[in-house]
Structures are given as C-alpha cells and as structure tokens.
Design an enzyme around this catalytic site. Sequence first.
Site, PDB file in Angstrom:
ATOM      1  N   TYR A  70     -10.439  11.559 -12.753  1.00  0.00           N
ATOM      2  CA  TYR A  70     -10.491  10.163 -13.201  1.00  0.00           C
ATOM      3  C   TYR A  70      -9.333   9.909 -14.146  1.00  0.00           C
ATOM      4  CZ  TYR A  70     -13.980   6.758 -11.917  1.00  0.00           C
ATOM      5  OH  TYR A  70     -14.652   5.767 -11.264  1.00  0.00           O
ATOM      6  N   GLU A  72      -8.347   6.335 -15.416  1.00  0.00           N
ATOM      7  CA  GLU A  72      -8.194   4.897 -15.707  1.00  0.00           C
ATOM      8  C   GLU A  72      -7.111   4.677 -16.746  1.00  0.00           C
ATOM      9  OE1 GLU A  72     -12.029   3.501 -16.891  1.00  0.00           O
ATOM     10  OE2 GLU A  72     -12.726   3.265 -14.822  1.00  0.00           O
ATOM     11  N   ASP A 216       5.794 -10.183   0.208  1.00  0.00           N
ATOM     12  CA  ASP A 216       4.902  -9.123   0.671  1.00  0.00           C
ATOM     13  C   ASP A 216       5.606  -8.443   1.842  1.00  0.00           C
ATOM     14  OD1 ASP A 216       3.032  -7.530   1.893  1.00  0.00           O
ATOM     15  OD2 ASP A 216       1.430  -9.037   1.899  1.00  0.00           O
ATOM     16  N   THR A 242       2.425  -2.435   1.435  1.00  0.00           N
ATOM     17  CA  THR A 242       1.595  -1.274   1.734  1.00  0.00           C
ATOM     18  C   THR A 242       2.518  -0.063   1.710  1.00  0.00           C
ATOM     19  OG1 THR A 242       2.045  -1.446   4.095  1.00  0.00           O
ATOM     20  CG2 THR A 242       0.065  -2.562   3.301  1.00  0.00           C
ATOM     21  N   LYS A 245       2.779   1.738   6.438  1.00  0.00           N
ATOM     22  CA  LYS A 245       3.325   1.185   7.684  1.00  0.00           C
ATOM     23  C   LYS A 245       4.696   1.819   7.934  1.00  0.00           C
ATOM     24  CE  LYS A 245       0.238  -2.727   7.215  1.00  0.00           C
ATOM     25  NZ  LYS A 245       0.051  -4.167   6.928  1.00  0.00           N
ATOM     26  N   ARG A 251      -2.310   5.652   3.129  1.00  0.00           N
ATOM     27  CA  ARG A 251      -2.792   4.267   3.053  1.00  0.00           C
ATOM     28  C   ARG A 251      -2.824   3.860   1.578  1.00  0.00           C
ATOM     29  NH1 ARG A 251      -4.307   3.422   7.963  1.00  0.00           N
ATOM     30  NH2 ARG A 251      -4.522   1.245   7.411  1.00  0.00           N
TER      31      ARG A 251
HETATM   32  C1  LIG Z   1      -0.997  -4.874   6.402  1.00  0.00           C
HETATM   33  C2  LIG Z   1      -0.690  -6.004   5.487  1.00  0.00           C
HETATM   34  C3  LIG Z   1      -1.417  -6.198   4.310  1.00  0.00           C
HETATM   35  C4  LIG Z   1      -2.714  -5.481   3.995  1.00  0.00           C
HETATM   36  O1  LIG Z   1      -2.672  -4.179   3.811  1.00  0.00           O
HETATM   37  P1  LIG Z   1      -4.029  -3.339   3.667  1.00  0.00           P
HETATM   38  O2  LIG Z   1      -3.542  -2.041   3.160  1.00  0.00           O
HETATM   39  O3  LIG Z   1      -4.647  -3.302   5.016  1.00  0.00           O
HETATM   40  O4  LIG Z   1      -4.885  -4.046   2.666  1.00  0.00           O
HETATM   41  C5  LIG Z   1      -1.027  -7.208   3.451  1.00  0.00           C
HETATM   42  N1  LIG Z   1       0.011  -7.995   3.745  1.00  0.00           N
HETATM   43  C6  LIG Z   1       0.712  -7.865   4.898  1.00  0.00           C
HETATM   44  C7  LIG Z   1       1.849  -8.779   5.169  1.00  0.00           C
HETATM   45  C8  LIG Z   1       0.372  -6.865   5.810  1.00  0.00           C
HETATM   46  O5  LIG Z   1       1.052  -6.767   6.955  1.00  0.00           O
END
Ligand SMILES: *Cc1c(COP(=O)(O)O)cnc(C)c1O
Length: 451
Positions: A70, A72, A216, A242, A245, A251
């Site tokens: 933990y 935090e 994003d 993220t 990807k 993840r």
């Molecule tokens: C995949 C994605 C997310 C979300 O990611 P998670 O890890 O599944 O919560 C947010 N924004 C965009 C543009 C994405 O492609």
Amino acid sequence: MLYFKNRGIFTVNSYSILFYYHIMKRDSEIFNYIQQENQRQLYGIELIASENFVSDQVMEAMGSILTNKYAEGLPGKRYYGGCQVVDEIETLAIERLKELFGATWANVQPHSGAQANTAVFSAFLNPGDKILGFDLSHGGHLSHGSPVNISGKWFDANFYGVEKETGRIDFNKVANQILDLKPKLVISGASAYSRDWDYKTLRKACDEVGAMLLADISHPSGLIAKGLLNDPIQDCHIVTSTTHKTLRGPRGGIIMMGNDFENPFGLTTLKGKTKLMSQVLDGAVFPGTQGGPLEHVIASKAVAFGEALSDDYFTYIKQVKLNASVMADEMIKKGYQIISGGTDNHSMLIDLRSKNLTGKVAEAVLGQAHITTNKNMVPFDDKSPFVTSGIRFGTAAITSRGIDESGMVEIVNLVDEALMAAEDDNKLNAIGEKVKSMMAGKPLFATPVTA
Ligand SMILES: *Cc1c(COP(=O)(O)O)cnc(C)c1O
C-alpha cells in the site's frame, strides 16, 4: 509436469514458467482458462486497435510482489510506512515518462485511461460546466462526454465531428465552435480516427476564450512519443493516455503536462492556499478519484517506458505505422472504403456498406476465422451501436507478433476471403486453419529489449 509437456505454447522465461506452474497447482480452474486464452491469443490474428502484446519483462513486473504494497500518496509523501523501495520505483517511472514525451510533470497512478480523464475533470470542472469533445459516433471515446459516462452525466457535453465528404476533422471549424460555445474544457483525441490532430489551432481558440485544452492520446501515444505524429505536449495544457495500446505497457493510465504546470488555471485557492495545476491534478488522482496506487503496475509501466525509450521500440513503432498504411492500401485495392481514405497512425475505420456487410456480421465472421476485430460506428452511421456499419483495425498488436509488410498483405487477403465467405462455415474454418498455421511460430510476447 503438464506444463513442461506443453511449454512449446509459451514463449516465456523461467520466472514466468514458475508463475504459471504455481497457478496450475493451486487453482487449476483458473489456470485452465489462462491456458485457453493463451491458445486463443497465440493462434489468432489480433487486429483490435487498442490491444497489444507486452514483453515478458513488462508482464513479470506486473505479476510481482509489489502488488502487496500500500502506498497512498506520492513518492516521499506517503500515508504508509515501508515505502522506500516503491518510492524509487514510482520516481523512476515518472522520470522515464517525462523523458519519453518531453513532459515537465507526470502522474503515473491512474488505474486506466478513463480514470486519468475523470481525474482531470474532477480537478478543473464543476458540475454543469461546458465541455467540448469529439463525437463518440464519429470515433470519439465514451469518457469524452457520452451520456452514459460521468463526463456526460455531470457536465454540459458538446461535440464536434468529421466532415461528411472528407471523413476528416476541419480544425478551423472546431476553432469556431470553441469561440461560439466558450467551453471550460476542450478534449482532443479519439478511439477511431486515423488522422493527425492540429493541436496548435485548437490551443489558439482555447486561449481566446480561456478554455483548457486536454489531449487524450490513448491510442497513438507510442507514435507521438517517437515523433511520428504531431506533439501535443507543447500545445495542450494537459495530456492523458493509456499505457497499454501502442505504448505497449501494462493496462493503465497516465497524466502529463508540458509548459502549463504553473498556468493560472492551477491557481485554485483551496483552504486559502494557492496551488499549481500539477498539485491540483495530483490531488485529483489521489485522494480525489482513486485510493492506493498499483505499484506493481507502476513498476511495469516503468519497464515499458524504458523499452519505449529504446531504438528497438522506435523500429517497432515505425513498423506499426508502415503496416497500417500497407493494410489501408491493400483494403482499398480490394474495394473497401476507409473513412478519410487512409491512415496517418496505427488504425483505420472501414465502412462496410459498400460490401453490403454490417460491423456486427463482419466481427462474427472474422472471429470464426480466428481474426479478432471490433465492430464500430462510422460517421453518419444509419445503424445502431450494436449493429454498426463499420469495423476498426489496428496494427500495434500484430506488429508485436513480428508481422511485416508482406505479412500484412497476407492478412488482408485472409480478411477479405473471410468477409466474402460470410455464410460458408467450411470455408471460414479452412481460413481459420490458415490463420493458425501463420501465427503458430510467432512468439506471443513482444521481443524483450536487450539494452
Ligand atoms: C482506450 C481509451 C480510453 C480508456 O482507456 P481505459 O484504460 O479502457 O479506461 C480513454 N480515451 C481514449 C481516447 C481511448 O482510446
């Protein structure tokens, strides 16, 4: 010894073998399912644009004893004892991430991409504030204002989209929309948009109305890190992503800032104290929207960032982009219609209406041939989100399996053969066998970096 008899199906090192062996002994039910999923991943062609295959060192960090801790708070400012080692790990993750993107500040604790966005919203927005994001039905993401997500429930969500004729965003039009609407936050970024973003035009409009600009980059982050797409760090107030990807890590999510961490947006007076934007954001992650950080995942993120800093990763991500452009060209040659006519990144969205197929049917048919994809709305779609007229492809995962341009031509042939055999079970099964033999010799784990 069952495991060792079957070890040909794993391309993992001895540590991972031990790990799987223990699961097998203690919980054979789950072990069997992991084995089944291992087979599915090994023998399939993975074209889901948001997926990838991590290296075994990324996997090992995630499966380590760090999950027991933990922590935090932030490095050096924790609410628990015994954090001296995880402090070093988290600091290293932050430093590597900053180096990778040229960021001045980063938080590596968000549990996912959606969590990173939620933290940003909670840091700078009040319920009812106006936001402007890319339309979900044009390729946007649920967390950018969809009514089923907290971003659409709590805020006044407005959208921009692509042009019908070009399939592209007209950034001057979006700039005018920003000037008219005067939102508090503008979100750039998408889940299914194959073209680059004009952050400079968006920022200029945002500055005129005092709006904050968030990029994003969840999908193309790996290409951005290596300079293969426009750089949002210099032009956007905040960047979220993220890590799983194109970036090919575990993840998870991240938040970064470039030039704006001392921006006036951050001078929020909280209990009489003036705070920097970065401090407001740190507080919005924890305790704002999350509890304890996942230090095993943060260690794994650090490993992935270290890999992404290497020349090997640069070679990989260039191949991802090349494979996508080859795939788009080959699909077009076979008469498929790609939204916007091609791709600048790792992904593409295909309108199947010219082939009289729906996304739902295409996903199922390809699935029968062990080719994994997802159905997707196309801009101005006349079908429901459960049926859709489109399908989305990406090349990040398949490139990690070692597929190059010639392999992409083969894959497009298999995809087309399968789609044209939509109701022919025998033919689809035969294509499935071809897919299996094509993938059987290709390691499931991304080649570890030997730096
Ligand atoms: C995949 C994605 C997310 C979300 O990611 P998670 O890890 O599944 O919560 C947010 N924004 C965009 C543009 C994405 O492609």
